[in-house]
Scaffold this motif. Structure first.
Motif, PDB file in Angstrom:
ATOM      1  N   ALA A 217       0.922  -1.326   0.061  1.00 21.65           N
ATOM      2  CA  ALA A 217       0.021   0.062   0.212  1.00 21.65           C
ATOM      3  C   ALA A 217       0.957   1.212  -0.032  1.00 21.65           C
ATOM      4  N   GLY A 218       0.513   2.149  -0.892  1.00 15.24           N
ATOM      5  CA  GLY A 218       1.441   3.439  -0.952  1.00 15.24           C
ATOM      6  C   GLY A 218       2.348   3.305  -2.037  1.00 15.24           C
ATOM      7  N   ASP A 219       2.718   2.158  -2.441  1.00 14.87           N
ATOM      8  CA  ASP A 219       3.930   2.030  -3.432  1.00 14.87           C
ATOM      9  C   ASP A 219       3.707   1.163  -4.520  1.00 14.87           C
ATOM     10  N   PRO A 220       2.957   1.663  -5.635  1.00 14.24           N
ATOM     11  CA  PRO A 220       2.598   3.206  -5.618  1.00 14.24           C
ATOM     12  C   PRO A 220       0.999   3.441  -5.441  1.00 14.24           C
ATOM     13  N   PHE A 221       0.394   2.624  -5.562  1.00 18.01           N
ATOM     14  CA  PHE A 221      -1.067   2.621  -5.268  1.00 18.01           C
ATOM     15  C   PHE A 221      -1.686   2.781  -3.780  1.00 18.01           C
ATOM     16  N   SER A 222      -2.542   3.473  -3.542  1.00 17.92           N
ATOM     17  CA  SER A 222      -2.885   3.770  -2.374  1.00 17.92           C
ATOM     18  C   SER A 222      -3.318   2.436  -1.536  1.00 17.92           C
ATOM     19  N   GLU A 223      -3.758   1.433  -2.200  1.00 18.01           N
ATOM     20  CA  GLU A 223      -3.995   0.142  -1.525  1.00 18.01           C
ATOM     21  C   GLU A 223      -3.265  -0.695  -2.092  1.00 18.01           C
ATOM     22  N   GLU A 224      -2.889  -1.973  -1.419  1.00 18.63           N
ATOM     23  CA  GLU A 224      -2.017  -2.973  -1.600  1.00 18.63           C
ATOM     24  C   GLU A 224      -2.558  -3.656  -3.027  1.00 18.63           C
ATOM     25  N   THR A 225      -1.486  -3.869  -3.941  1.00 19.41           N
ATOM     26  CA  THR A 225      -1.992  -4.289  -5.191  1.00 19.41           C
ATOM     27  C   THR A 225      -1.236  -5.628  -5.649  1.00 19.41           C
ATOM     28  N   SER A 226      -1.417  -6.403  -6.766  1.00 20.24           N
ATOM     29  CA  SER A 226      -0.735  -7.566  -6.864  1.00 20.24           C
ATOM     30  C   SER A 226      -0.357  -7.455  -8.527  1.00 20.24           C
ATOM     31  N   ALA A 227       1.012  -7.467  -8.787  1.00 17.57           N
ATOM     32  CA  ALA A 227       1.545  -7.159 -10.197  1.00 17.57           C
ATOM     33  C   ALA A 227       1.902  -8.335 -10.804  1.00 17.57           C
ATOM     34  N   LEU A 228       0.922  -9.032 -11.745  1.00 20.53           N
ATOM     35  CA  LEU A 228       1.189 -10.214 -12.449  1.00 20.53           C
ATOM     36  C   LEU A 228       2.009  -9.652 -13.666  1.00 20.53           C
ATOM     37  N   TRP A 229       3.009 -10.523 -13.879  1.00 18.15           N
ATOM     38  CA  TRP A 229       3.919 -10.205 -14.972  1.00 18.15           C
ATOM     39  C   TRP A 229       4.365 -11.340 -15.909  1.00 18.15           C
ATOM     40  N   LEU A 230       4.551 -11.020 -17.230  1.00 14.68           N
ATOM     41  CA  LEU A 230       5.007 -11.996 -18.130  1.00 14.68           C
ATOM     42  C   LEU A 230       6.245 -11.174 -18.983  1.00 14.68           C
ATOM     43  N   ALA A 231       7.316 -11.901 -18.888  1.00  8.95           N
ATOM     44  CA  ALA A 231       8.396 -11.252 -19.633  1.00  8.95           C
ATOM     45  C   ALA A 231       8.627 -12.185 -21.056  1.00  8.95           C
ATOM     46  N   VAL A 232       8.610 -11.660 -22.152  1.00  7.74           N
ATOM     47  CA  VAL A 232       8.829 -12.268 -23.158  1.00  7.74           C
ATOM     48  C   VAL A 232      10.164 -11.538 -23.917  1.00  7.74           C
ATOM     49  N   GLN A 233      11.276 -12.188 -23.850  1.00  7.21           N
ATOM     50  CA  GLN A 233      12.611 -11.667 -24.191  1.00  7.21           C
ATOM     51  C   GLN A 233      12.871 -10.337 -23.855  1.00  7.21           C
ATOM     52  N   SER A 234      12.515  -9.099 -24.495  1.00  5.29           N
ATOM     53  CA  SER A 234      13.005  -7.920 -23.878  1.00  5.29           C
ATOM     54  C   SER A 234      11.830  -7.183 -23.557  1.00  5.29           C
ATOM     55  N   LEU A 235      10.424  -7.719 -23.499  1.00  5.36           N
ATOM     56  CA  LEU A 235       9.253  -6.812 -23.210  1.00  5.36           C
ATOM     57  C   LEU A 235       8.747  -7.377 -22.000  1.00  5.36           C
ATOM     58  N   GLY A 236       8.261  -6.613 -21.202  1.00  2.00           N
ATOM     59  CA  GLY A 236       7.455  -7.049 -19.974  1.00  2.00           C
ATOM     60  C   GLY A 236       5.911  -6.655 -20.140  1.00  2.00           C
ATOM     61  N   PHE A 237       4.913  -7.572 -19.626  1.00  2.00           N
ATOM     62  CA  PHE A 237       3.549  -7.274 -19.946  1.00  2.00           C
ATOM     63  C   PHE A 237       3.241  -7.327 -18.365  1.00  2.00           C
ATOM     64  N   ALA A 238       2.545  -6.092 -17.805  1.00  2.00           N
ATOM     65  CA  ALA A 238       2.079  -6.377 -16.493  1.00  2.00           C
ATOM     66  C   ALA A 238       0.638  -6.091 -16.396  1.00  2.00           C
ATOM     67  N   LEU A 239       0.079  -6.649 -15.418  1.00  2.00           N
ATOM     68  CA  LEU A 239      -1.369  -6.509 -15.106  1.00  2.00           C
ATOM     69  C   LEU A 239      -1.327  -6.385 -13.520  1.00  2.00           C
TER      70      LEU A 239
END
Lengths: 770, 200
Positions: free
Chosen positions: B102-124
């Motif tokens: 929480a606070g880093d960076p959104f005011s509430e806690e969040t989860s960042a799911l990510w997929l990294a394909v070679q040099s690009l990252g996709f984050a949700l």
């Protein structure tokens, strides 16, 4: 993949000159005036978006252009809707063109225009009126043209209530509840007809209605769910999907709002039968993959919510959940589904008087032991523990004994989960397991290496040889060392604090010290140790603290040899040794034997300088009668002699081959400690004074073998002279070097002599206007 | 609800410091939380946009860090794939989930799911109570579409010049940040719609 061309495009967009930009904008403005807008307009708008979004500082559009772009929001061509929405989201409206949330007819807007509206909302009032309009749209029957906007109503409302649930009034909540129930329960179970002619929606066809089917092909039962399939879908079936997608969030947000008995009752019954039917079908041999698995998790969570609201539903629901658990528990690939089931058991197991042991055996046993490398499971399981730690500490006794297993997540992927353990570790510290936990934390890098070996061992055939990891892998597989590794891999605490052959283990794993997982893990240990010590002082009695001091002394030379690891651990130990002794000074007398043994080993001056210095310091400071009445003259003398011997040794010749000169701080600490001890037993004063004057003489003769830096030598000698002068007056020395507690913990305001002047001064400061 | 979706670099970029990430596409859903948080109440719309951009950068940096630590730990060599091998690229992708406090960076806690394909990252980035299995599946789906529609495995810059295709994709698969429970028939229907948009 990421091309240089992209970098230069971004650079160009950021650094575009004002004049060039104005030219581009006016060209675009003219383009948008035309009747037919084609590819050039699309490309230009896209470039405008790039220019606006490439920088975090907002660029404004000229008012005319802003108006034209805004008009594109209602273009019949979707590309222009999308692009204008994207462009306008990257800028701010010019004065006079701000959005009026009361005037605009929200229901006529397409999804992209609505997204813009949402993103620009600047107050709760804006959002409230937006919600009011959306709900008005839901209430009335949609006409043909606005069919599109209806489906996005639910996602928009969900977005609003995520950030600001108070924007919906009680009436709104009741209305929306009713609509959700309608769509979830009464969506048509007939297919939407043949191939749709573009767009989501197909009107009713003049054919025989064909029912939808379940995923396995059987005809759909009582009502439509998200798992029903058909050739095409009707509008209310889409609304069913959207409703189900936001259902849990809805329940979580409004569970405390009383939404009227009737609706609540219907809603609950619907949710229950829906979820039960999903779980029921899964319990009966259907295969789970992808969407069905997602829905299963959701259904369990929804049931958990609903039972939380209405405890009477627990009796009907539990058998279903139990059956589901029975079906899935033997297959670890369903671990992610079993976690919500565990939450259900934790929340409602007591009420249903169900034995939950089998669930905890999975969660604390098999999951960490066998699935430590599943990063998603780790995240969810640790979150489950974080959210429920108080409940678990109370109701699941094995929780605090399961740290050897739980720490496997940390040992495998420290960077991803260290944050979770910072929160969880305090709840795992108990008086009964503290010593074992300390040993386990210190050997986390070993656990890390072992897990890597375990994974490699299952991947590589037995006969495989050569390459990295040969020695440690062989050791891992060999019978004679099996016990060592099995201890590290144990699942529960209680079978012993640590192993005897720790140094053997460290040797076997020596080559793993540069493996990335091991290095990452080692970096997190100091932080966890700080948390451990900060927590343990609250639960430990003196006996346990004494034991912990022993462990610190012992382990400071018994660690896996990773660069910097040793130094970092020593630093943590030093800090906490000081703290513990300050809190319980009698610890020093209590553990004097162990401390003296440590302090008497000259080799430690060179290899364990940091902690050695601190041990010497605590001996000097706290080995006195005022700290513990058991402190005898004999003890003081014995300590004095031990330290004196070391000081003689390190100042009479150069350092042993391979070692640096002793740090000046060690020498001065020893000297100070000797002086302090002598001030408590005056017979010893002559011995110290003799040494100190000899020191002065020797150093006047030029450089010495045991100190390479002239400034350091001067500092040491100066300190020696200070102590020597102090000891010439034993009474003074005693009060300076062994001050009574009254001096070290001053409470000046209580002292009759000191209090009055202080009060007067304070009053004067308050009353005098400056 | 998904708070944001982004595509960013997870490889070293010469113009940036090490550990920094270039954000190539970002989409924040729903109302801006800064609009009524007590702390940010006094901010005008431009300042709020700036704050939002900074928050996105924070997410990108965190994911970049998670990706490089994960790749370092697994020791796997990145397999270079070319256009046409999207399915393989996705299979070889690294994935994970990072907790954003929480606070880093959104005011509430969040989860960042990510997929990294070679040099690009996709984050949700989504709320922590969200159905992560569903979010994972959605992210994989979105990534696959992006790889294919924007030819990300090739040397072009379509992620910058055709971002409207991603917007259209998101408006169907993740409308206003809502994760959808789509069986394959519903998904197929939406994907046909997306393909029709891209063809125009």
């Amino acid at each position: 993949m990421y091309a240089h061309s992209s970098e230069s495009l971004i650079k160009q967009a950021r650094e575009i000159q004002e004049s060039e930009l104005l030219k581009f904008l006016s060209r675009l403005g003219k383009l948008l005036q035309g009747k037919e807008l084609g590819h050039e307009a699309v490309d230009s708008l896209q470039r405008l978006h790039l220019i606006l979004s490439a920088t975090k500082y907002t660029r404004k559009l000229p008012p005319e252009l802003h108006k034209r772009v805004k008009a594109l929001l209602s273009s019949p061509t979707e590309q222009f809707q999308v692009l204008s929405s994207a462009v306008l989201r990257e800028t701010v409206p010019p004065c006079g063109q701000e959005v009026n949330y009361n005037q605009d007819n929200v229901l006529q807007l397409n999804s992209h225009a609505a997204a813009l509206l949402l993103s620009q909302a600047a107050s709760r009032a804006d959002l409230s009126s937006l919600c009011a309009q959306l709900l008005r749209g839901l209430e009335s029957r949609p006409s043909e043209g606005s069919a599109n906007s209806l489906t996005h109503t639910l996602p928009m409302l969900n977005a609003v209530l995520t950030l600001s649930p108070e924007c919906l009034t009680e009436d709104h909540v009741t209305l929306l509840s009713k609509k959700l129930v309608d769509w979830l329960r009464y969506a048509s179970i007939n297919q939407g007809g043949g191939v749709p002619s573009g767009g989501f929606f197909t009107g009713p066809r003049s054919r025989q209605p064909v029912p939808t089917a379940e995923l396995d092909g059987t005809v759909s039962g009582d009502f439509f769910t998200v798992l029903c399939v058909g050739q095409g879908f009707t509008e209310d079936q889409w609304m069913n999907v959207y409703s189900f997608s936001m259902l849990r969030h809805w329940l979580l947000t409004y569970h405390s709002v009383s939404i009227g008995n009737n609706t609540a009752d219907t809603a609950n019954r619907l949710q229950l039968s829906l979820s039960l039917s999903l779980s029921h079908s899964f319990s009966h041999g259907k295969t789970f993959r992808g969407p069905s698995l997602h829905c299963l998790v959701e259904a369990v969570c929804i049931l958990d919510c609903v039972c939380g609201e209405d405890a009477s539903l627990v009796y009907r629901t539990f058998p279903c959940i139990k059956a589901l658990f029975g079906r899935l528990s033997s297959d670890l690939s369903f671990a992610r589904v079993l976690l919500p089931i565990a939450q259900f058991y934790l929340n409602h197991g007591d009420m249903a008087a169900v034995d939950c042991e089998c669930v905890w055996t999975l969660v604390f046993g098999r999951f960490p032991a066998e699935l430590f490398n599943d990063q998603y499971l780790a995240h969810e399981l640790l979150r489950f523990l974080r959210l429920n730690r108080e409940s678990l500490q109370l109701r699941v006794p094995r929780y605090s004994h399961s740290f050897p297993n739980l720490l496997k997540f940390l040992a495998w992927d420290s960077p991803a989960v260290v944050d979770d353990f910072v929160d969880l570790l305090p709840s795992l510290v108990t008086a009964g397991t503290a010593v074992e936990l300390l040993h386990t934390l210190l050997d986390l890098p070993c656990l890390s290496a072992t897990l890597v070996l375990q994974v490699r061992s299952t991947c590589l055939p037995i006969s495989e040889s050569g390459g990295r990891g040969l020695l440690s892998l062989d050791a891992f597989r060999s019978q004679s060392f099996r016990g060592l590794f099995l201890f590290l891999l144990r699942g529960e605490a209680g079978s012993g604090d640590t192993i005897d052959r720790l140094s053997t283990l460290h040797e076997l794993l020596a080559e793993t010290a540069d493996w990335p997982r091991v290095v990452h893990c080692a970096q997190t240990v100091p932080v966890l140790l700080h948390i451990f010590f900060n927590t343990v002082v609250a639960v430990a009695d003196e006996k346990l603290l004494a034991h912990l001091v022993q462990v610190m002394l012992e382990r400071s030379s018994l660690l896996l040899n990773i660069p910097k690891y040793n130094k970092e651990i020593q630093r943590v130990f030093s800090t906490h040794l000081l703290r513990l002794c300050k809190l319980h000074p009698s610890l020093v007398v209590d553990q004097s034997h162990e401390l003296l043994e440590f302090a008497g080993a000259t080799a430690k001056v060179y290899s364990k300088e940091e902690i050695y210095t601190h041990v010497v310091w605590v001996l000097g400071e706290y080995l006195s009668v005022s700290c513990d009445s058991r402190c005898s003259v004999r003890l003081i003398t014995s300590c004095f002699e031990t330290l004196e011997a070391v000081l003689f040794e390190i100042t009479s010749s150069g350092p042993p081959p391979g070692a640096d000169c002793p740090a000046p701080r060690v020498v001065t600490s020893l000297m100070s400690a000797l002086a302090k001890l002598a001030s408590r037993s005056h017979d010893l004063i002559p011995r110290v004074s003799l040494f100190l004057s000899k020191l002065r003489t020797v150093t006047r003769g030029g450089p010495v073998a045991w100190c390479s830096d002239e400034e350091d030598l001067v500092a040491i000698v100066t300190r020696g002279e200070e102590l020597w002068s102090l000891l010439k007056a034993p009474g003074v020395a005693q009060s300076v070097l062994t001050p009574p507690p009254m001096v070290t913990t001053p409470q000046w305001h209580r002292d009759t002599n000191v209090a009055m002047p202080l009060r007067l001064r304070a009053l004067t400061n308050l009353t005098h206007s400056q | 609800m998904v708070r944001c979706f982004l595509i960013h670099t997870v490889c070293p970029v010469s113009a940036l410091g090490s550990g920094e990430s270039r954000v190539l596409y970002s989409r924040v859903f729903g109302p801006d939380e800064a609009a009524w948080s007590d702390r940010d109440r006094g901010l005008g719309p431009e300042e709020r946009r700036l704050l939002q951009k900074e928050k996105i950068s924070v997410v990108a940096r965190q994911v970049r860090s998670a990706v490089s630590l994960s790749r370092e730990a697994s020791g796997r060599l990145t397999v270079e794939t070319v256009s046409g091998e999207e399915a393989l690229a996705l299979q070889e992708a690294d994935g994970g989930v990072a907790r954003l406090r929480a606070g880093d960076p959104f005011s509430e806690e969040t989860s960042a799911l990510w997929l990294a394909v070679q040099s690009l990252g996709f984050a949700l980035v989504c709320e922590p109570h969200e159905n992560l299995l569903l979010a994972e599946g959605t992210l994989q789906n979105l990534t696959r579409h992006c790889l294919e529609t924007l030819h990300l495995l090739g040397p072009g810059s379509e992620v910058l010049l055709r971002s409207h295709r991603i917007d259209a994709l998101l408006s169907r698969l993740l409308p206003h940040g809502q994760l959808l429970f789509l069986n394959h028939r519903f998904a197929h229907s939406l994907e046909k719609d997306v393909a029709a948009y891209a063809a125009k």
